[in-house]
Design a protein around this motif. Structure first.
Motif: not given
Length: 774
Positions: A492-494, A539-541, A574-577
């Motif tokens: 997460n880049v924020h 996403p990962a990788r 928070y859960k929705m980001e």
């Protein structure tokens, strides 16, 4: 102290210098074993001088002629030390221990060598006052770079391009590893060595210099001899160390490629220690060394010969943190495998031809027109689907994976497709075993060329803004930014990630989107004057490329501002980001909507005033005496003693809530639209009053008040700014049951989407915005 040595008619001139910290009235002198240096009589010291523009450098302002005296053919040494002279003129020795020394050279041997003419002068650079060097460093004042010459027509031309260590710095008369290697290669194989290194060079500067200093030499072999030290590894911020490492390795790969394109054989000088390296530096040093040794390029392996096992120099082998001394250069030279240079022109051409033959290696072909080929030199993979059917590359396609491992020789990591079309995954990852880990859909008629992201890190290919060993952010140009995630979990880049937020100031302000997956949530990056202003999920990788699409003021950004009654809205955001830094009502209980209206109307200032707060030790809550519906449950910490002393709590509340209030006003000031969210039962009169206060303080911005409460929506009819939903969001139930929390979150998300709010137009408040004046 040793005795003065006898004089001789053959002599060389010397000028001494060193760094010394002094005060006004103090000075530095030199005294030594020769009569010309005072014959160890401290009262006969030779004074040094300094100047305002060169301090703290001190030097002898006249050249000193020292005699030579050989015994059994061995050059003799002069010993000496510096002295400190206080303001009263009293001299004292610089340090106990061994004496400084230097070999007294013969003028006849130096004249005509290395570009010297007439009577030669040696500048003796002794480093710092009080730090005695085991081996001296001096250089001919008028010397030019020495090039070994060869009359052997079959000899090769070897060009060394590197930094000051490659030039021989801190070795006596610059007789460093390269100079010694040049003489040996001339004697042993008839090769010629040309040194075009430059003091302070790093990979970026070396890449830029290569066409002008290496290409004209038409070399047969190019030795690339650079260091992590000159990239700034020793003294950069800890979070920048992997950035430095990645840039260095990528730059070396680019120089290797440039050398082969020139028709020359590349060789690498290995990395070497630094006196200021610590444990993490050492780990990165070894990591880079291991990779360099696997690059199918001859390496002059110095690390084991110089490393003390902790990343620093072996005892007595360094002159200063960044340079080996005369002994260190000797160790470097002795560690070189001379057989690497036992080559002919034909050997080099065969090696280069083998590299070219590896340019397009068939990897896999099937009868339907699907085939894969690899370019081993450029670390590229081409995938062509000429069939009318889509293909899927997956881990279970064992035949293909085996062919990749046997023939493609892919390096582990992420590969990206520069020519991907919308909807096609633009990357895949390669395991340590050389297999493709990612599930990749290859549509019919596809022709894709994948390259290792390693190339992106090379100087000139992009500007590396951030790298922590997993996440890399690179500026491709003014319109494009790459985000590389090498970790096995999503990133997460924020904006609350301060370092990442700040580095993105390097990109022009505006809105950036993923052109291949424009509707993907959290794939819109907003950059303002202070850097990142939105959340981006990687996403990962994976590798995500974001492209500038418009200015910030070309879209209407909506800010979500919770107004109580409890923390339910905050929890669901928070859960929705969709959450960011806290606002004033996020962690309070505000049961009365009239209190909310009054708190906003009075600018929040009384919210945290000590004289208006009361701590209930039984309930362990802080209650507000003016606004009876307002209370705080999260402000007293375990280390506090609220019964006896509430002052630390009040001070902390002032700091927290003044910052949260400033964010509230900043968000109103900066957002284009506002959505105020209130949970809990509301009365119509209180809502009307709140709307009046919000209208007063919203600076003319369009806004809505979203009410989420278990009551009939008819109570709020004919209030066009009010959006009511008959739902109940109880934070206690959410805390107790994660499944219920997610159920509520999904309802909240549907509500926001129904009014057009998503991650693509959400306003994100920075954690520490500029102070807002009301």
């Amino acid at each position: 102290m040793s005795q003065p040595i006898a004089q001789s008619t053959q002599s060389v001139k010397y000028r001494f210098q060193l760094q010394a910290q002094t005060k006004v009235g103090e000075s530095i002198g030199i005294v030594g074993s020769a009569p010309e240096l005072g014959g160890w009589d401290i009262t006969r010291y030779i004074p040094l001088r300094t100047s305002g523009d060169r301090y703290p450098l001190w030097w002898t302002d006249r050249e000193i002629t020292l005699p030579t005296h050989a015994i059994d053919g061995q050059v003799q040494q002069i010993e000496y030390k510096y002295v400190y002279i206080d303001a009263k003129g009293i001299a004292s020795w610089e340090a106990w221990g061994w004496n400084r020394w230097l070999p007294v050279e013969s003028a006849g041997q130096l004249v005509g060598q290395a570009g010297t003419h007439g009577s030669p002068t040696i500048v003796v650079d002794d480093g710092a006052f009080g730090y005695l060097q085991p081996y001296p460093f001096g250089y001919l004042e008028t010397a030019e770079a020495e090039t070994t010459q060869s009359d052997n027509p079959d000899g090769l031309k070897v060009v060394v391009i590197g930094s000051s260590v490659a030039l021989g710095h801190r070795a006596w008369l610059l007789e460093g590893w390269a100079a010694r290697l040049g003489k040996t290669l001339q004697q042993k194989y008839g090769h010629q060595l040309v040194n075009v290194s430059e003091v302070g060079a790093n990979v970026g500067q070396t890449i830029a210099r290569f066409p002008t200093v290496v290409v004209p030499e038409k070399p047969d072999i190019v030795i690339i001899a650079l260091s992590l030290g000159n990239e700034g590894l020793a003294h950069c911020r800890p979070q920048d160390r992997r950035v430095v490492q990645r840039r260095f390795e990528s730059g070396l790969q680019q120089l290797i490629k440039m050398t082969r394109q020139l028709g020359a054989l590349p060789m690498l000088g290995a990395v070497y220690p630094h006196g200021d390296y610590q444990s993490e530096h050492h780990a990165l040093l070894q990591d880079t060394h291991r990779r360099m040794m696997s690059w199918d390029v001859p390496v002059l392996n110095w690390l084991e010969a110089l490393n003390d096992g902790k990343g620093a120099w072996k005892p007595s082998s360094s002159f200063d943190p960044a340079h080996p001394n005369h002994l260190g250069h000797q160790l470097m030279y002795e560690a070189i495998d001379l057989s690497l240079f036992n080559l002919t022109q034909e050997d080099i051409q065969r090696s280069l031809q083998q590299s070219q033959l590896r340019d397009e290696v068939p990897v896999y072909v099937d009868p339907s027109g699907f085939h894969i080929s690899a370019n081993l030199e450029d670390k590229q993979l081409r995938i062509i689907n000429g069939s009318p059917y889509p293909y899927q590359i997956a881990a279970y396609w064992q035949e293909l994976q085996t062919a990749l491992q046997s023939n493609a020789k892919l390096i582990p990591g992420i590969y990206i497709a520069r020519n991907a079309k919308p909807g096609i995954l633009p990357y895949f990852t390669v395991s340590e075993e050389g297999a493709i880990e990612t599930l990749v859909e290859i549509p019919a008629g596809t022709n894709l060329q994948y390259s290792s992201v390693f190339d992106l890190f090379s100087p000139g290919n992009s500007q590396l803004l951030f790298y922590d060993g997993h996440l890399g952010i690179l500026k491709a140009d003014e319109q494009h930014v790459w985000i590389i995630n090498e970790a096995y979990q999503a990133y997460n880049v924020h904006p609350m990630w301060r370092e990442v937020r700040n580095v993105l100031k390097a990109m022009p302000a505006g809105v950036y989107e993923d052109p291949l997956f424009p509707e993907e949530p959290f794939r819109t990056m907003m950059i303002g004057p202070d850097g990142l202003e939105s959340r981006v999920k990687v996403p990962a990788r994976s590798a995500v490329m974001l492209q500038y699409c418009c200015a910030l003021n070309d879209i209407s950004r909506v800010a979500i501002l919770p107004l109580g009654d409890r923390c339910a809205a905050r929890m669901m955001l928070y859960k929705m980001e969709y959450d960011g830094p806290a606002f004033p009502f996020d962690l309070t209980r505000t049961t009365q909507i009239s209190d909310i209206a009054d708190i906003i109307d009075t600018g929040f200032d009384e919210m945290w005033q000590p004289e208006l707060l009361h701590y209930d030790s039984y309930i362990r809550r802080i209650y507000h005496l003016k606004w009876s519906g307002l209370s705080f449950a999260h402000e007293v910490e375990d280390s506090d003693d609220p019964v006896r002393d509430m002052r630390p709590v009040f001070a902390r509340m002032k700091q927290r809530y003044s910052a949260r209030a400033n964010r509230f006003w900043y968000t109103i000031q900066q957002a284009d639209e506002l959505l105020f969210v209130r949970t809990g039962i509301c009365d119509r009169a209180g809502v009307v009053d709140l709307l009046e206060k919000l209208t007063k303080h919203s600076q003319g911005k369009p806004f809505h008040l979203l009410l989420l409460s278990p009551q009939d929506s008819a109570e709020f009819d004919n209030l066009p700014q009010v959006l009511h939903h008959n739902v109940e969001f109880n934070p206690d139930l959410m805390y107790d049951n994660l499944e219920h929390w997610m159920y509520c979150t999904n309802i909240m998300k549907e509500i926001l989407e129904s009014i057009g709010i998503s991650s693509k137009n959400l306003f994100w408040c920075p954690p520490n915005p500029p102070q807002v004046l009301l």
